[in-house]
Design a protein around this motif. Sequence first.
Motif, PDB file in Angstrom:
ATOM      1  N   ILE A 116       0.559  -1.699   3.332  1.00  0.00           N
ATOM      2  CA  ILE A 116       1.963  -1.528   3.681  1.00  0.00           C
ATOM      3  C   ILE A 116       2.545  -0.414   2.836  1.00  0.00           C
ATOM      4  CG2 ILE A 116       2.303  -3.940   4.377  1.00  0.00           C
ATOM      5  CD1 ILE A 116       3.623  -4.384   1.612  1.00  0.00           C
ATOM      6  N   GLU A 117       3.650   0.114   3.291  1.00  0.00           N
ATOM      7  CA  GLU A 117       4.379   1.082   2.487  1.00  0.00           C
ATOM      8  C   GLU A 117       5.429   0.320   1.699  1.00  0.00           C
ATOM      9  OE1 GLU A 117       5.837   4.687   4.209  1.00  0.00           O
ATOM     10  OE2 GLU A 117       4.161   4.800   5.613  1.00  0.00           O
ATOM     11  N   ILE A 118       5.566   0.686   0.437  1.00  0.00           N
ATOM     12  CA  ILE A 118       6.575   0.077  -0.408  1.00  0.00           C
ATOM     13  C   ILE A 118       7.489   1.160  -0.955  1.00  0.00           C
ATOM     14  CG2 ILE A 118       5.112  -1.865  -1.079  1.00  0.00           C
ATOM     15  CD1 ILE A 118       4.758  -0.407  -3.804  1.00  0.00           C
ATOM     16  N   GLU A 119       8.645   0.757  -1.399  1.00  0.00           N
ATOM     17  CA  GLU A 119       9.565   1.669  -2.064  1.00  0.00           C
ATOM     18  C   GLU A 119       9.373   1.458  -3.566  1.00  0.00           C
ATOM     19  OE1 GLU A 119      14.376   2.568  -2.241  1.00  0.00           O
ATOM     20  OE2 GLU A 119      13.638   0.863  -1.105  1.00  0.00           O
ATOM     21  N   GLN A 120       8.841   2.462  -4.236  1.00  0.00           N
ATOM     22  CA  GLN A 120       8.609   2.363  -5.670  1.00  0.00           C
ATOM     23  C   GLN A 120       9.774   3.009  -6.407  1.00  0.00           C
ATOM     24  OE1 GLN A 120       5.071   4.296  -7.197  1.00  0.00           O
ATOM     25  NE2 GLN A 120       5.092   3.018  -9.026  1.00  0.00           N
ATOM     26  N   LEU A 121      10.538   2.183  -7.118  1.00  0.00           N
ATOM     27  CA  LEU A 121      11.708   2.669  -7.841  1.00  0.00           C
ATOM     28  C   LEU A 121      11.369   3.069  -9.268  1.00  0.00           C
ATOM     29  CD1 LEU A 121      14.150  -0.106  -6.606  1.00  0.00           C
ATOM     30  CD2 LEU A 121      13.814   2.169  -5.644  1.00  0.00           C
ATOM     31  N   VAL A 156       8.569  -1.482 -10.694  1.00  0.00           N
ATOM     32  CA  VAL A 156       9.653  -2.049  -9.885  1.00  0.00           C
ATOM     33  C   VAL A 156       9.516  -1.498  -8.474  1.00  0.00           C
ATOM     34  CG1 VAL A 156      12.148  -2.289  -9.598  1.00  0.00           C
ATOM     35  CG2 VAL A 156      11.170  -2.234 -11.905  1.00  0.00           C
ATOM     36  N   VAL A 157       9.326  -2.416  -7.525  1.00  0.00           N
ATOM     37  CA  VAL A 157       9.099  -2.020  -6.137  1.00  0.00           C
ATOM     38  C   VAL A 157       9.927  -2.893  -5.203  1.00  0.00           C
ATOM     39  CG1 VAL A 157       6.742  -1.242  -6.613  1.00  0.00           C
ATOM     40  CG2 VAL A 157       7.112  -3.566  -5.828  1.00  0.00           C
ATOM     41  N   ARG A 158      10.201  -2.342  -4.031  1.00  0.00           N
ATOM     42  CA  ARG A 158      10.846  -3.129  -2.973  1.00  0.00           C
ATOM     43  C   ARG A 158       9.876  -3.194  -1.810  1.00  0.00           C
ATOM     44  NH1 ARG A 158      16.933  -2.291  -1.950  1.00  0.00           N
ATOM     45  NH2 ARG A 158      16.297  -0.155  -2.323  1.00  0.00           N
ATOM     46  N   LEU A 159       9.567  -4.398  -1.401  1.00  0.00           N
ATOM     47  CA  LEU A 159       8.661  -4.617  -0.285  1.00  0.00           C
ATOM     48  C   LEU A 159       9.421  -4.541   1.033  1.00  0.00           C
ATOM     49  CD1 LEU A 159       6.629  -7.628  -1.726  1.00  0.00           C
ATOM     50  CD2 LEU A 159       5.933  -5.228  -1.612  1.00  0.00           C
ATOM     51  N   PRO A 160       8.736  -4.202   2.110  1.00  0.00           N
ATOM     52  CA  PRO A 160       9.390  -4.161   3.423  1.00  0.00           C
ATOM     53  C   PRO A 160      10.027  -5.512   3.746  1.00  0.00           C
ATOM     54  CG  PRO A 160       7.182  -3.252   3.562  1.00  0.00           C
ATOM     55  CD  PRO A 160       7.320  -3.856   2.196  1.00  0.00           C
ATOM     56  N   GLY A 161      11.237  -5.465   4.265  1.00  0.00           N
ATOM     57  CA  GLY A 161      11.920  -6.683   4.664  1.00  0.00           C
ATOM     58  C   GLY A 161      12.614  -7.417   3.537  1.00  0.00           C
ATOM     59  N   ARG A 162      12.513  -6.888   2.325  1.00  0.00           N
ATOM     60  CA  ARG A 162      13.163  -7.528   1.188  1.00  0.00           C
ATOM     61  C   ARG A 162      14.407  -6.750   0.807  1.00  0.00           C
ATOM     62  NH1 ARG A 162      11.111 -12.508  -0.370  1.00  0.00           N
ATOM     63  NH2 ARG A 162      12.805 -12.190  -1.850  1.00  0.00           N
ATOM     64  N   PRO A 197      14.547  -5.400  -4.968  1.00  0.00           N
ATOM     65  CA  PRO A 197      13.239  -5.064  -5.522  1.00  0.00           C
ATOM     66  C   PRO A 197      12.690  -6.215  -6.361  1.00  0.00           C
ATOM     67  CG  PRO A 197      14.861  -3.341  -5.989  1.00  0.00           C
ATOM     68  CD  PRO A 197      15.605  -4.520  -5.481  1.00  0.00           C
ATOM     69  N   GLY A 198      11.411  -6.117  -6.634  1.00  0.00           N
ATOM     70  CA  GLY A 198      10.748  -7.075  -7.503  1.00  0.00           C
ATOM     71  C   GLY A 198      10.015  -6.346  -8.611  1.00  0.00           C
ATOM     72  N   VAL A 199       9.489  -7.123  -9.530  1.00  0.00           N
ATOM     73  CA  VAL A 199       8.746  -6.589 -10.662  1.00  0.00           C
ATOM     74  C   VAL A 199       7.274  -6.902 -10.461  1.00  0.00           C
ATOM     75  CG1 VAL A 199       8.400  -6.744 -13.158  1.00  0.00           C
ATOM     76  CG2 VAL A 199      10.705  -6.880 -12.217  1.00  0.00           C
ATOM     77  N   VAL A 200       6.445  -5.901 -10.631  1.00  0.00           N
ATOM     78  CA  VAL A 200       5.000  -6.097 -10.539  1.00  0.00           C
ATOM     79  C   VAL A 200       4.491  -6.479 -11.926  1.00  0.00           C
ATOM     80  CG1 VAL A 200       2.787  -4.985 -10.084  1.00  0.00           C
ATOM     81  CG2 VAL A 200       4.787  -4.409  -8.682  1.00  0.00           C
ATOM     82  N   ILE A 201       3.790  -7.591 -11.992  1.00  0.00           N
ATOM     83  CA  ILE A 201       3.183  -8.022 -13.252  1.00  0.00           C
ATOM     84  C   ILE A 201       1.676  -8.059 -13.040  1.00  0.00           C
ATOM     85  CG2 ILE A 201       2.974  -9.884 -14.943  1.00  0.00           C
ATOM     86  CD1 ILE A 201       5.821 -10.708 -14.243  1.00  0.00           C
ATOM     87  N   GLN A 202       0.968  -7.282 -13.835  1.00  0.00           N
ATOM     88  CA  GLN A 202      -0.490  -7.247 -13.748  1.00  0.00           C
ATOM     89  C   GLN A 202      -1.058  -8.628 -14.078  1.00  0.00           C
ATOM     90  OE1 GLN A 202      -0.526  -3.976 -12.137  1.00  0.00           O
ATOM     91  NE2 GLN A 202      -2.563  -4.415 -12.869  1.00  0.00           N
ATOM     92  N   GLY A 203      -2.203  -8.922 -13.535  1.00  0.00           N
ATOM     93  CA  GLY A 203      -2.824 -10.232 -13.722  1.00  0.00           C
ATOM     94  C   GLY A 203      -3.062 -10.580 -15.177  1.00  0.00           C
ATOM     95  N   ASP A 204      -3.485  -9.614 -15.975  1.00  0.00           N
ATOM     96  CA  ASP A 204      -3.733  -9.913 -17.386  1.00  0.00           C
ATOM     97  C   ASP A 204      -2.429 -10.221 -18.112  1.00  0.00           C
ATOM     98  OD1 ASP A 204      -3.002  -7.209 -17.075  1.00  0.00           O
ATOM     99  OD2 ASP A 204      -4.078  -6.587 -18.865  1.00  0.00           O
TER     100      ASP A 204
END
Length: 88
Positions: free
Chosen positions: A8-13, A17-23, A26-33
């Motif tokens: 998918i295409e996302i909006e990377q701010l 910090v990204v906004r997903l389609p339909g949201r 924005p949300g915060v990306v947290i790496q698994g570690d």
Amino acid sequence: MDGFIERIEIEQLAPTVVRLPGRRFPGVVIQGDSLSIIRSDVAEVTTLCAQGEVGEALESAQYLLAKLDEILGYYEDVLDSHGIRRPY
């Protein structure tokens, strides 16, 4: 969800910090570690509480709160810089 991949295409701010389609917000990306470390920190607080080590539990909780405040502050700064109101 095994094998599920959707491109998918996302909006990377900002880098995390990204906004997903339909949201709307924005949300915060947290790496698994990093997520695993946060989970371990919370587990430490609960273990210390269960053991009656209130002082150590408080110290650990304050450290965790400071880390989360740092992430939240970054998120809020990014939203402010893009003129996006906060979702809370």
